[in-house]
Write an enzyme that holds these catalytic residues in place. Structure first.
Site, mmCIF file in Angstrom:
data_model
loop_
_atom_site.group_PDB
_atom_site.id
_atom_site.type_symbol
_atom_site.label_atom_id
_atom_site.label_comp_id
_atom_site.label_asym_id
_atom_site.label_seq_id
_atom_site.Cartn_x
_atom_site.Cartn_y
_atom_site.Cartn_z
ATOM 1 C CG ASP A 78 -2.185 0.884 0.955
ATOM 2 O OD1 ASP A 78 -2.450 1.214 -0.231
ATOM 3 O OD2 ASP A 78 -2.875 1.229 1.922
ATOM 4 C CE LYS B 65 -3.053 4.908 0.398
ATOM 5 N NZ LYS B 65 -4.505 4.732 0.129
ATOM 6 C CG ASN C 74 -0.688 4.551 3.472
ATOM 7 O OD1 ASN C 74 -1.524 5.194 4.107
ATOM 8 N ND2 ASN C 74 -0.996 3.450 2.806
ATOM 9 C CG ASP D 258 -2.674 2.286 6.722
ATOM 10 O OD1 ASP D 258 -2.845 1.104 7.074
ATOM 11 O OD2 ASP D 258 -3.591 3.005 6.294
ATOM 12 C CB THR E 4 -4.178 3.091 -3.517
ATOM 13 O OG1 THR E 4 -4.278 3.118 -2.090
ATOM 14 C CG2 THR E 4 -4.804 4.357 -4.086
#
Length: 371
Positions: free
Chosen positions: A187, A189, A192, A205, A222
């Site tokens: 994840d 991005k 985060n 996260d 995402t």
């Protein structure tokens, strides 16, 4: 404007010294990488030891006072908390049991707790304490006052290349550490990634992170950051994190991601085709690096090939990066977030405060028995 919204490192975190490191040395030698690999082996051993242990916490939940909401999400919110005895500040992730059950995220949540308790690296957050009551579970982590990279990226439009390179080098080292511990993150991005008071970053996260032996098939992440092999349900490994790293590289330097459409399915089509355009502001070295990371053919993707991370560490775009100095946070950051006092939350968005009131009876006790 494109929009997508779906603690300070110190010598105690890590003080690694390469046998022949120099503040002015270009690139990274095989000898340095071998020495660093030995250090990663020690960090992995420590991770495994913490993974097997049940931590004991020296504070009680009642000793924490609520200050302000820092963020909200699908399962709950993140709240700034203050320890009444020491005055120390923490970020508390509040997760509602009922929402976790409804969205079938119990295993992911329990996994996230154990991972946060076990990881220790300068550029990742770690768990300080955890608690549960009748309705909620609580992750207590260090407060990182600089806010999300996403916020700063939107304010600036895009990052200047030295800042992108500074951040990318830390994310690279964090992924190298996680993968060495057999953890796939899934994840990556700007939302985060938190910026600390000293200008260095922390990946946060870990809800989609898991220990990986071989391949996995779960569709998570995402849309703009999903790798082709994940979308196509081919089964995947650590390669998905390197693809996301390529998307992050592009977005930091461009101000928007390489694959974007108004509908997720159209975004997926662009990702699987692997077609994108680099802005004219990208120099030849950056274009070459992005091209080698956003590679649909996994066998040709940087990070997955025979040389592993060395393909990154010795790439021309990273010229001038002294990896050991980055690791030990000895390089002056190109950007430091404004920070007035220990409890300053100006780098976070404002949210309406909502009460956190547990029920009078224990809900979903069996499902969260192992928490």
């Amino acid at each position: 404007m494109y929009s997508r919204k779906g603690y300070a490192p110190n010598s105690k975190d890590l003080n690694y010294k390469s046998g022949n490191s120099s503040e002015f040395q270009e690139g990274y030698t095989e000898q340095q990488q071998q020495q660093y690999t030995n250090h990663l082996k020690q960090l992995k051993t420590e991770f495994e030891q913490r993974w097997r242990k049940t931590p004991k916490f020296p504070i009680a939940f009642s000793e924490l006072d609520r200050v302000k909401t820092l963020g909200t999400g699908a399962f709950g919110r993140v709240v700034l908390m203050k320890h009444t005895k020491s005055g120390k500040l923490f970020a508390m992730k509040v997760l509602e049991k009922e929402k976790i059950i409804k969205m079938k995220q119990v295993d992911h949540t329990l996994y996230e707790k154990r991972i946060l308790e076990a990881i220790r690296f300068p550029f990742t957050v770690s768990m300080e304490f955890s608690f549960k009551d009748n309705s909620y579970i609580y992750f207590i982590m260090p407060f990182v006052p600089g806010g999300e990279m996403f916020t700063h990226l939107r304010r600036m439009g895009k990052f200047e290349e030295p800042l992108s390179k500074f951040y990318a080098s830390q994310v690279l080292l964090a992924l190298e550490y996680l993968h060495f511990c057999n953890l796939v993150y899934r994840d990556l991005k700007p939302e985060n990634i938190l910026i600390d008071r000293n200008g260095y970053l922390k990946i946060t996260d870990f809800g989609f992170c898991k220990i990986l032996q071989g391949r996995t098939w779960t569709l998570c992440g995402t849309p703009e950051y999903l790798a082709p092999e994940l979308i196509l349900s081919k089964g995947y490994g650590f390669s998905v994190d390197w693809w996301s790293f390529g998307v992050l590289l592009y977005e930091m330097n461009a101000g928007y991601p390489p694959f974007y459409a108004n509908e997720p399915m159209k975004t997926y089509e662009k990702i699987v085709a692997g077609k994108y355009r680099c802005p004219s502001s990208f120099n030849a070295d950056l274009r070459d690096l992005v091209r080698n990371v956003l590679q649909v053919d996994i066998s040709k993707r940087y990070g997955v090939m025979k040389n592993g991370v060395m393909d990154y560490k010795n790439h021309k775009w990273f010229r001038g990066i002294v990896w050991d100095a980055i690791l030990n946070c000895r390089i002056p950051p190109p950007f430091v977030p404004k920070y007035k006092n220990p409890g300053d939350t100006s780098n976070f968005e404002r949210y309406d405060e909502e009460p956190i009131v547990p029920t009078s009876y224990c809900r979903y006790e069996s499902e969260f028995l192992e928490f």
